[in-house]
Design a protein around this motif. Sequence first.
Motif, PDB file in Angstrom:
ATOM      1  N   THR A  50     -43.439  -3.466  48.307  1.00 36.12           N
ATOM      2  CA  THR A  50     -43.961  -3.046  49.609  1.00 36.12           C
ATOM      3  C   THR A  50     -43.729  -4.138  50.649  1.00 36.12           C
ATOM      4  N   MET A  54     -41.666  -3.698  54.064  1.00 37.66           N
ATOM      5  CA  MET A  54     -42.311  -3.909  55.360  1.00 37.66           C
ATOM      6  C   MET A  54     -41.610  -4.999  56.177  1.00 37.66           C
ATOM      7  N   VAL A  59     -42.434  -4.890  60.054  1.00 36.49           N
ATOM      8  CA  VAL A  59     -43.893  -4.789  60.114  1.00 36.49           C
ATOM      9  C   VAL A  59     -44.505  -6.095  59.615  1.00 36.49           C
ATOM     10  N   GLU A  60     -43.966  -6.581  58.505  1.00 35.67           N
ATOM     11  CA  GLU A  60     -44.463  -7.822  57.917  1.00 35.67           C
ATOM     12  C   GLU A  60     -43.548  -8.965  58.359  1.00 35.67           C
ATOM     13  N   ARG A  85     -41.570  -2.984  67.565  1.00 32.05           N
ATOM     14  CA  ARG A  85     -41.918  -1.570  67.471  1.00 32.05           C
ATOM     15  C   ARG A  85     -40.811  -0.667  68.010  1.00 32.05           C
ATOM     16  N   ARG A  86     -40.083  -1.189  68.996  1.00 33.68           N
ATOM     17  CA  ARG A  86     -38.956  -0.413  69.518  1.00 33.68           C
ATOM     18  C   ARG A  86     -37.931  -0.190  68.403  1.00 33.68           C
ATOM     19  N   ARG A  88     -38.519  -0.109  65.261  1.00 33.49           N
ATOM     20  CA  ARG A  88     -39.069   0.866  64.314  1.00 33.49           C
ATOM     21  C   ARG A  88     -38.879   2.289  64.802  1.00 33.49           C
ATOM     22  N   ARG A  89     -39.221   2.504  66.081  1.00 34.67           N
ATOM     23  CA  ARG A  89     -39.185   3.906  66.498  1.00 34.67           C
ATOM     24  C   ARG A  89     -37.767   4.395  66.775  1.00 34.67           C
ATOM     25  N   PHE A  94     -40.291   6.005  58.308  1.00 34.21           N
ATOM     26  CA  PHE A  94     -41.150   5.557  57.199  1.00 34.21           C
ATOM     27  C   PHE A  94     -41.703   6.750  56.438  1.00 34.21           C
ATOM     28  N   PHE A  96     -44.473   7.372  53.099  1.00 37.77           N
ATOM     29  CA  PHE A  96     -45.381   6.687  52.175  1.00 37.77           C
ATOM     30  C   PHE A  96     -45.879   7.646  51.111  1.00 37.77           C
ATOM     31  N   TYR A 100     -49.886  10.301  55.903  1.00 36.54           N
ATOM     32  CA  TYR A 100     -50.205   9.576  57.136  1.00 36.54           C
ATOM     33  C   TYR A 100     -49.800  10.334  58.399  1.00 36.54           C
ATOM     34  N   VAL A 114     -42.663  10.636  68.129  1.00 35.11           N
ATOM     35  CA  VAL A 114     -41.798   9.472  68.327  1.00 35.11           C
ATOM     36  C   VAL A 114     -40.553   9.823  69.162  1.00 35.11           C
ATOM     37  N   ARG A 161     -41.026  14.078  59.918  1.00 34.15           N
ATOM     38  CA  ARG A 161     -41.348  13.128  60.986  1.00 34.15           C
ATOM     39  C   ARG A 161     -40.480  11.880  60.887  1.00 34.15           C
TER      40      ARG A 161
ATOM     41  N   ILE B 296     -51.276   3.804  62.167  1.00 30.89           N
ATOM     42  CA  ILE B 296     -50.095   4.623  61.858  1.00 30.89           C
ATOM     43  C   ILE B 296     -49.203   4.717  63.091  1.00 30.89           C
ATOM     44  N   LYS B 298     -48.921   2.658  65.461  1.00 30.66           N
ATOM     45  CA  LYS B 298     -48.209   1.390  65.652  1.00 30.66           C
ATOM     46  C   LYS B 298     -47.091   1.257  64.623  1.00 30.66           C
ATOM     47  N   ILE B 300     -45.332   3.617  63.113  1.00 28.34           N
ATOM     48  CA  ILE B 300     -44.154   4.428  63.403  1.00 28.34           C
ATOM     49  C   ILE B 300     -43.554   4.080  64.761  1.00 28.34           C
ATOM     50  N   GLY B 301     -44.124   3.070  65.409  1.00 31.41           N
ATOM     51  CA  GLY B 301     -43.440   2.485  66.559  1.00 31.41           C
ATOM     52  C   GLY B 301     -43.925   2.907  67.928  1.00 31.41           C
ATOM     53  N   LEU B 302     -45.090   3.573  68.025  1.00 32.08           N
ATOM     54  CA  LEU B 302     -45.569   3.923  69.359  1.00 32.08           C
ATOM     55  C   LEU B 302     -45.945   2.650  70.110  1.00 32.08           C
ATOM     56  N   ARG B 376     -50.061  -2.795  59.395  1.00 30.16           N
ATOM     57  CA  ARG B 376     -50.058  -2.855  57.932  1.00 30.16           C
ATOM     58  C   ARG B 376     -51.288  -2.191  57.342  1.00 30.16           C
TER      59      ARG B 376
END
Lengths: 237, 381
Positions: A50, A54, A59-60, A85-86, A88-89, A94, A96, A100, A114, A161, B296, B298, B300-302, B376
């Motif tokens: 994980t 991440m 994220v990590e 975050r940009r 990521r989106r 993702f 899991f 979620y 998104v 998603r 969540i 955050k 997924i990037g919002l 996280r």
Amino acid sequence: MDRKIAIKVENLYKSFGKGESYISVIEGASFEVYKGELVALVAPSGAGKTTLLMMIGCVEDPTRGTIWLGDEKVYENRWLTRETRRIRREKIGFIFQAHYLIPFLNIIENVTLVPQVNGVPKEQSEKEAMELLEYFDIAEKAHSMPSELSGGQNQRAAIARALANNPEIILADEPTAALDLDRSFDVVKMLKKIATDQDVAVIMVTHDEAMLPLCDRILTIENKKVVSKESKEAKIL
Amino acid sequence: MINLAKREIEHTLGKFLVTSAGVGMLLGIVLIMIGVYRGMIIDAQVLIDDIGADLWVVQEGTLGPFAEASRVHEDLKNSIGIIEGVEKAEGITFQNMQVPTQSGLVRVMAVGYDPLGDLPAINESRLREGRTLKEEHYEMVATDKIGLKLGEKVALGRDIYTVVGITHGSVSSGGDPLIYVSLKDAQELQFLYSNARIRNDRARGIRGESSHMVNAVIAKTKEGYDVKEVANDIERWKHKSVYTYAQEKEILTKNLIERASKQIGMFTVILVVVSTIIIALIIYTMTLEKIKEISIMKLIGLPDRVIVSMIVQETLLMGILAFIAANMFAHAIYTKFPKRVVLEIPDALILFIVVLIASILASFVGVKKVLAADPREAIGG
Ligand SMILES: Nc1ncnc2c1ncn2[C@@H]1O[C@H](COP(=O)(O)OP(=O)(O)OP(=O)(O)O)[C@@H](O)[C@H]1O
Ligand SMILES: [Mg+2]
């Protein structure tokens, strides 16, 4: 080989804590994942699967090393953009073990959220989302709330998603752990199809040996390093 | 773009509405408090406006007749009446008393004026039933709040009075309902001692004190004369304190406005602060409740701006709903208060702006929580 690199990790380190609670999880991991590939990440519990996922997902924070996502070098001892975050989106989907989904949005809103933040017009994002939902056989649930769907339906919605922003990379952390064997096969087959059809790199953490034959390659964590194996070898893990 | 705030509120609609209504009641009390203040200011001016005198002549060195006790001889009106620039002058009395009604004793202020004189104290536009005073004795005009009926007999002092007229909205500067009686009756009620006391005094050779006293002499000035100059003349020659209409009004309202605005202002500030804290707490718990969803989002990037604007919109909407509820609440109950409550639109508008600012402040606690949320945490951490 002219396969395009989707993820490239070089000499990546990750440790947690200081002093007594210091724990080193990854030490000098280097590996690549290509577009169009479904890669399983298999390792014992606590090995750092994980954590690795991440870090790739921005994220990590790694301790040090280098990470490329596609052509973009996103990390070299520090994040090279303030806006992880940009990344990521725009680039990553993702998935899991749990779905979620956001409970106060219906399925199609969850899927279009998104893309709409990314600037896709509402109509277009909804059209594309409906195609995805049809593909996953839950189109008739588009306007239902997550609480009104079964576990399997929600998981498929969550995969929809993850795909909605046309990601280059899908990071799936035990996506089948909550599903029965048939459903698990369905989901992994879907991921395989997405990888092939849409030229997406998929890393899937799994504890389920039965899924491994569907994967192109296996990554494991041995001695805190990432080792790549052909899927046949991995089966005997 | 999907409106997250709207969606989330739809999801928790009942709770959201009930909370808004609760905060709304608090803010409704704020509106009522301001209304009470406005009412006090208006009440304070009703009586002197109804009397409409240009000059108030009172006992020297006092701020009479309302703010301090004042006594002058009734015949002062004659010597004032002949002063240059004075058109007419009359004596007037004011006294607090208890009037027996069917529902018990009611505290009123009695205004005594000469019904045959030149300066009637009753504002005829307030008359709803009957007539003003005509006779020199035992007639009474009462305001409707007291609960007396036209023709009713009322025992005051040693005599029986008949209610000959009913007015609406006549109050003293303190908000007590008014009755009007003739000056002669009023003097008797106010200045005459009991029979026993008079006998006692006579036995000791003390002459019975004149009941021909009034609390003030009011006067109208002639056209073309400067009220201030006339007031100065009277002050100089008659050794009395003289106040113009504006000065008397100032005496009545200044002290009142200062104290009441402080008092009511304190309550208002406290209630607004309490409302803000309540909104902040609610938004904080609402944010905590969805911290997982925020993580969540955050993950997924919002971007923060999307999540923060959800929180701020929710808070603002709660403030606006509370404000609407406050107005509905205040308008539903304000007539039930014993004293005058005046709800004014500008006051409501100011409260609206205050509520908006308070809501934005209240949203900060939620926003802070949002910014601190760790993506996280979404995956069980
Ligand atoms: N935030 C953290 N602080 C301290 N240690 C952590 C933190 N996150 C993970 N670890 C440690 O890092 C190691 C790897 O954790 P990780 O969750 O990546 O393992 P995993 O391979 O995903 O295990 P599992 O198969 O059980 O999910 C574990 O020893 C864990 O205790
Ligand atoms: Mg794990």
